[in-house]
Design a protein around this motif. Structure first.
Motif, PDB file in Angstrom:
ATOM      1  N   ALA A 103      39.796  28.741  55.887  1.00  0.00           N
ATOM      2  CA  ALA A 103      39.850  30.008  56.608  1.00  0.00           C
ATOM      3  C   ALA A 103      41.288  30.335  57.012  1.00  0.00           C
ATOM      4  O   ALA A 103      41.727  31.494  56.951  1.00  0.00           O
ATOM      5  N   GLU A 104      42.030  29.310  57.403  1.00  0.00           N
ATOM      6  CA  GLU A 104      43.427  29.510  57.798  1.00  0.00           C
ATOM      7  C   GLU A 104      44.280  29.883  56.591  1.00  0.00           C
ATOM      8  O   GLU A 104      45.134  30.789  56.664  1.00  0.00           O
ATOM      9  N   ALA A 105      44.051  29.211  55.478  1.00  0.00           N
ATOM     10  CA  ALA A 105      44.804  29.508  54.263  1.00  0.00           C
ATOM     11  C   ALA A 105      44.551  30.938  53.804  1.00  0.00           C
ATOM     12  O   ALA A 105      45.475  31.675  53.429  1.00  0.00           O
ATOM     13  N   MET A 106      43.286  31.363  53.861  1.00  0.00           N
ATOM     14  CA  MET A 106      42.953  32.717  53.420  1.00  0.00           C
ATOM     15  C   MET A 106      43.505  33.757  54.385  1.00  0.00           C
ATOM     16  O   MET A 106      43.952  34.835  53.959  1.00  0.00           O
ATOM     17  N   GLU A 107      43.497  33.449  55.663  1.00  0.00           N
ATOM     18  CA  GLU A 107      44.032  34.396  56.639  1.00  0.00           C
ATOM     19  C   GLU A 107      45.513  34.657  56.389  1.00  0.00           C
ATOM     20  O   GLU A 107      45.973  35.801  56.422  1.00  0.00           O
ATOM     21  N   ARG A 108      46.279  33.609  56.099  1.00  0.00           N
ATOM     22  CA  ARG A 108      47.707  33.774  55.808  1.00  0.00           C
ATOM     23  C   ARG A 108      47.896  34.551  54.505  1.00  0.00           C
ATOM     24  O   ARG A 108      48.804  35.382  54.388  1.00  0.00           O
ATOM     25  N   ASP A 148      25.965  35.862  39.249  1.00  0.00           N
ATOM     26  CA  ASP A 148      25.150  35.738  40.462  1.00  0.00           C
ATOM     27  C   ASP A 148      25.968  35.294  41.670  1.00  0.00           C
ATOM     28  O   ASP A 148      25.412  35.018  42.738  1.00  0.00           O
ATOM     29  N   GLY A 149      27.309  35.205  41.500  1.00  0.00           N
ATOM     30  CA  GLY A 149      28.182  34.876  42.626  1.00  0.00           C
ATOM     31  C   GLY A 149      28.369  33.395  42.861  1.00  0.00           C
ATOM     32  O   GLY A 149      29.150  32.997  43.723  1.00  0.00           O
ATOM     33  N   THR A 150      27.664  32.544  42.106  1.00  0.00           N
ATOM     34  CA  THR A 150      27.755  31.095  42.332  1.00  0.00           C
ATOM     35  C   THR A 150      28.822  30.432  41.468  1.00  0.00           C
ATOM     36  O   THR A 150      28.976  29.212  41.503  1.00  0.00           O
ATOM     37  N   ASN A 151      29.523  31.227  40.694  1.00  0.00           N
ATOM     38  CA  ASN A 151      30.619  30.722  39.868  1.00  0.00           C
ATOM     39  C   ASN A 151      31.583  29.893  40.716  1.00  0.00           C
ATOM     40  O   ASN A 151      31.947  30.278  41.820  1.00  0.00           O
ATOM     41  N   LEU A 152      32.001  28.734  40.201  1.00  0.00           N
ATOM     42  CA  LEU A 152      32.850  27.825  40.967  1.00  0.00           C
ATOM     43  C   LEU A 152      34.110  27.486  40.174  1.00  0.00           C
ATOM     44  O   LEU A 152      34.051  26.843  39.127  1.00  0.00           O
ATOM     45  N   ARG A 153      35.241  27.948  40.690  1.00  0.00           N
ATOM     46  CA  ARG A 153      36.525  27.657  40.057  1.00  0.00           C
ATOM     47  C   ARG A 153      37.483  27.145  41.126  1.00  0.00           C
ATOM     48  O   ARG A 153      37.771  27.847  42.101  1.00  0.00           O
ATOM     49  N   HIS A 154      37.953  25.931  40.929  1.00  0.00           N
ATOM     50  CA  HIS A 154      38.818  25.310  41.926  1.00  0.00           C
ATOM     51  C   HIS A 154      40.106  26.107  42.078  1.00  0.00           C
ATOM     52  O   HIS A 154      40.705  26.557  41.104  1.00  0.00           O
ATOM     53  N   ARG A 155      40.519  26.281  43.318  1.00  0.00           N
ATOM     54  CA  ARG A 155      41.779  26.934  43.636  1.00  0.00           C
ATOM     55  C   ARG A 155      42.537  26.058  44.620  1.00  0.00           C
ATOM     56  O   ARG A 155      41.995  25.093  45.163  1.00  0.00           O
ATOM     57  N   VAL A 156      43.798  26.393  44.869  1.00  0.00           N
ATOM     58  CA  VAL A 156      44.581  25.596  45.809  1.00  0.00           C
ATOM     59  C   VAL A 156      45.594  26.489  46.510  1.00  0.00           C
ATOM     60  O   VAL A 156      46.243  27.333  45.886  1.00  0.00           O
ATOM     61  N   TYR A 157      45.693  26.299  47.808  1.00  0.00           N
ATOM     62  CA  TYR A 157      46.633  27.057  48.625  1.00  0.00           C
ATOM     63  C   TYR A 157      48.049  26.565  48.347  1.00  0.00           C
ATOM     64  O   TYR A 157      48.307  25.357  48.288  1.00  0.00           O
TER      65      TYR A 157
END
Length: 329
Positions: free
Chosen positions: A292-297, A191-200
């Motif tokens: 947002a900045e991390a994803m943009e890079r 359902d898209g609510t899956n939560l898995r921690h990530r790190v830049y």
């Protein structure tokens, strides 16, 4: 501290660590096998010693040659690697081991460094190199760090979850970026609510340096994005970075079966939430890059690369069969 030895340092986490150390005026020596291109070959402040980190004699020679203030161990995949390094570099001002959030044995939310139990590790697992024993081996490496600290070594561990960012050779996030970039409809498992921690990755690099400078011997520190997003929210972030529009299509196990796909076939999907507390690291003064900045890079680097992550998830043909089934419902 003025000098650092980075064991590893040419591919992903280590590469960003070197950039961070250079920005903070460290003189650096890389210790690698030389099997990957050295992006710092032309930098006068980065020396290179070629050798296999599993060869204690080679590591001892590097310790004598360099005599670093701080040692960052990015490629210790078996507990014996950590035990050897903490002995060889016992007199250094800091030894920092790159561990993993996979070292935790219990599904608690969040996982805390001093409370959540670590995986056990048998003798057989300790010498394995299979993905299934990765967490066991990382946990045993942590215990080697704690034992070294008990013996007076200023040794510490940093535990990241899934790491993403420029130069990510795992291509797990690249799979999603490629899908969103190429198709108008994107299948999101569950359902898209899956939560898995990530790190830049740049935040992992700054955490490693900060722990070396200010951390406490014998302690482990989680590192992860301070703002967590669900899988669907991650897709939306990527969509914004690409300045495109996609239709998100949710598919559960029954729908995915039409394409012979399992939920776990999707990269970065995890049925139970995986969340690490980062309060302990933040107390040292660490901050994470705005998401947002991390994803943009990350997206910009993907577009400049030839990575598509195809090996990490279902092929598009299988997804098209799922989409076809959903259209009939």
């Amino acid at each position: 501290m003025d000098s650092a030895l980075v064991i590893g340092g040419t591919r992903f986490i280590g590469r960003h660590l070197v950039d961070d150390l250079l920005a903070h005026d460290y003189d650096i020596t890389l210790f690698t096998r030389g099997t990957h291109e050295n992006p710092f070959a032309d930098n006068d402040r980065v020396d290179h010693i070629e050798g296999d980190r599993t060869n204690d004699t080679a590591l001892e020679a590097a310790a004598t040659t360099v005599d670093p203030d701080a040692v960052f161990d990015c490629v210790a995949y078996q507990p014996k690697d950590v035990r050897s390094a903490t002995t060889i570099f016992a007199d250094c001002a800091a030894y920092v081991y790159v561990s993993s959030g996979a070292a935790y044995a219990r599904e608690t939310i969040p996982k805390r460094e001093d409370e959540t139990p670590l995986e056990s590790c048998t003798t057989e697992q300790a010498t394995d190199d299979a993905a299934g024993t990765y967490g066991n081996r990382k946990a045993e490496g942590d215990r080697a760090v704690f034992a070294a600290a008990d013996d007076g070594v200023r040794a510490m561990a940093v535990r990241p979850p899934i790491v993403y960012g420029p130069h990510d050779y795992t291509e797990r996030l690249d799979w999603w970026i490629d899908r969103i970039n190429r198709f108008d409809r994107v299948v999101v498992p569950g359902d898209g609510t899956n939560l898995r921690h990530r790190v830049y990755v740049e935040d992992v690099a700054s955490a490693l340096r900060l722990v070396a400078e200010n951390g406490v011997a014998g302690e482990a520190y989680n590192v992860g994005d301070r703002w967590l997003v669900t899988l669907e929210e991650m897709v939306a972030l990527i969509t914004d970075c690409l300045e495109t529009d996609v239709e998100i299509v949710h598919a559960g196990p029954r729908e995915l079966a039409a394409g012979e796909i399992d939920l776990d076939d999707y990269p970065l999907y995890r049925t139970y939430p995986h969340v690490l507390s980062t309060a302990k690291l933040a107390a040292l003064g660490w901050e994470s890059t705005p998401l947002a900045e991390a994803m943009e890079r990350t997206v910009a680097d993907h577009l400049e690369s030839d990575r598509d992550g195809d090996d990490n998830g279902p092929d598009r043909g299988a997804e098209e069969r799922v989409l076809g089934i959903l259209e009939t419902l």
